[in-house]
Write a protein that holds these residues in place. Sequence first.
Motif, PDB file in Angstrom:
ATOM      1  N   ASN A   1       0.829  -1.218   0.000  1.00 53.95           N
ATOM      2  CA  ASN A   1       0.000   0.000   0.000  1.00 53.95           C
ATOM      3  C   ASN A   1       0.860   1.263   0.000  1.00 53.95           C
ATOM      4  O   ASN A   1       0.512   2.267  -0.626  1.00 53.95           O
ATOM      5  CB  ASN A   1      -0.927   0.014   1.219  1.00 53.95           C
TER       6      ASN A   1
ATOM      7  N   ILE B   1      -1.325   4.453  -1.444  1.00 53.23           N
ATOM      8  CA  ILE B   1      -2.640   4.542  -0.787  1.00 53.23           C
ATOM      9  C   ILE B   1      -2.488   4.559   0.735  1.00 53.23           C
ATOM     10  O   ILE B   1      -3.456   4.504   1.463  1.00 53.23           O
ATOM     11  CB  ILE B   1      -3.622   3.416  -1.232  1.00 53.23           C
ATOM     12  N   ASP B   2      -1.262   4.638   1.184  1.00 51.01           N
ATOM     13  CA  ASP B   2      -0.992   4.787   2.611  1.00 51.01           C
ATOM     14  C   ASP B   2       0.265   5.649   2.746  1.00 51.01           C
ATOM     15  O   ASP B   2       1.036   5.767   1.787  1.00 51.01           O
ATOM     16  CB  ASP B   2      -0.781   3.399   3.242  1.00 51.01           C
TER      17      ASP B   2
ATOM     18  N   ARG C   1      -1.356   7.874  -8.811  1.00 52.71           N
ATOM     19  CA  ARG C   1      -1.820   6.477  -8.763  1.00 52.71           C
ATOM     20  C   ARG C   1      -2.506   6.090 -10.063  1.00 52.71           C
ATOM     21  O   ARG C   1      -2.264   5.026 -10.628  1.00 52.71           O
ATOM     22  CB  ARG C   1      -2.829   6.292  -7.622  1.00 52.71           C
TER      23      ARG C   1
END
Lengths: 397, 227
Positions: free
Chosen positions: B51, B56-57, B83
Amino acid sequence: MNFTWFSQVAAVTGVSLRELPSRWVSSAVAVFGIAGVVMVMVGILSMAAGFRAALSETSDPRVAMVLRASSTSELDSGFSREDTLVIAESELIARGEDGSLISSELYVVVDVARKSTGTSSNVPLRGVKPVAMDVRGNVRIAEGRMFSPGLNEIVVGSGARNLFAGLDVGSTVTWGTNTWTVVGIIEAGGGVPESEIWADLHSLQSAYRRGSSVQTVRARLASEDDFQSFKDSLTGDPRLNVSVIRERDFYADQSRLINGLITGVGYFVAVLMGLGAIFGAVNTMYTAVASRMREIATWRALGFKSSAVFISVMTEALTLGLIGGLVGALIAYVVFNGFQVATMNWTSFSQLTFAFAVTPGLIKSGVLYALLMGLIGGLLPGLRAARLPITVALREL
Amino acid sequence: MALVEVKKLSKEYKRGVETVHVLRDLDAAIPEGDFLALMGPSGSGKSTLLNLIGGIDKPSSGTIDVGGQRIDNMPERKLTQWRAQHVGFVFQLYHLMPMLTAARNVELPLLLTGLSRSERKQRVAAALALVGLSDRAGHKPKELSGGQEQRVGIARAIVSDPSLLLCDEPTGDLDRKAGDEILDLLDGLNKEHNKTVVMVTHDPHAAARAKRTLYLNDGLLGTEPEA
């Protein structure tokens, strides 16, 4: 903001709305909560709208009322025959086939039993000449015929006939020592005459021993714009001591208190109930967001903006609000529109019949209020959806 | 040349008053064209690392460089855009939109590109053909088998031609035969289309299909499994 942003919004919102049926239980709770609020709000306000319409909006702006100066109601006004002849001299009064459109009227109140409860109510009994119909312009015989001059005959407003006992055509009623025969029913586009009973002026003067005196004079002016000149000419005439007001404004003044009261209560109830409905909508939208967590996280992981997700939640909330608003307004229309009631007109101390009026304006207000409830209801869940950590949401089952 | 480079990467979570160190000062480089399997026990931080690489983190500390761009300190809005352009995600549970057909699901990342409808249609057809699902384009996820759903997920991941494919247990929900088909696909994408693939898996059979395997233990990366 660019084309791809709109594509994102359309895609996320499209999927959200297509999934709406799968969340129908929680959606139905919000829809019916909002519909209930709109129905009650529109219902109460339709009462005010009907009352307002009955008292003032159906009255022709060309109709002027002449009362004794300082009189606040027809009951405490009064003119001699000489006064009425002076008033009739005005050249601003329209002319009909049978002469000037001016109506001298006597106004008394009689007791009539309500059909629903049997209790006694005050109903206006107005002495007029047949020209009174032409002066007002919107009164017509709906059933039977007009009374004959000189006879104890009456015509009854359709609202009064519906709500009070013994006023059908052919019935006889006795007030004091006088017996009257109902010979016709009048309609006036929902206006005040529908609450009244009309008799021949001379018969009524005789029955109530009023000699040749009357209480008010109504005149139909040739033009709406002539009102101020008509008023100035009468109030400036040293032979008269009168006040002149448009009939529409006279009734509007009478309706102001009750109209304000009903409208105030309507909005107060709507705001209180609306708070409940907003909580329902918030709960529904939180449920929707919770059930869409993985989907929302997927959109975000794929690169869709959180604003697109936010708008999809808001669109869903607004859609539920819109459906609730339309359902509520429709129910209000079916249940309330045309529903006839009577209430006391405290100025004339008599009953006024009127029908609830679910107007297009009220429906619009109801739907806008529903959208506002949806908007507020969707706001916090929408922000939650937009700020949802992707990694947490992806793990949701 | 490394496509992905992480330095001194740490990730901590707060659990009540306790601080859980998922990754500790981790260094790693993933060359372009690599097919890397990430293994390790549950909770070892495999998915967390995936991630973080996918943006996304956010890490607690350290740097993440992907294709020459620092993404650890990238603002959220820019990261979202990044992304969409550079990473394809393949999820264990596919995460397809149930109301949309396979073709519409695959098309979703292209809605972020500004391509015309006909160009999108061509790209979707090509991606579905690549995963062998041209004949299922009009089917919704519930009308597909698990293996087919995952192939749609892969088509969605590659349709915008990202250089990096991040796969989180892509065969974890599939039987051996369907899993092998997915691994064949990933292998082909790596070898024939030069996609860099990072795959988190518990399955040694799946890991064996990768070019190399790294193991995460106690937040540290190594080439050998925990003893």
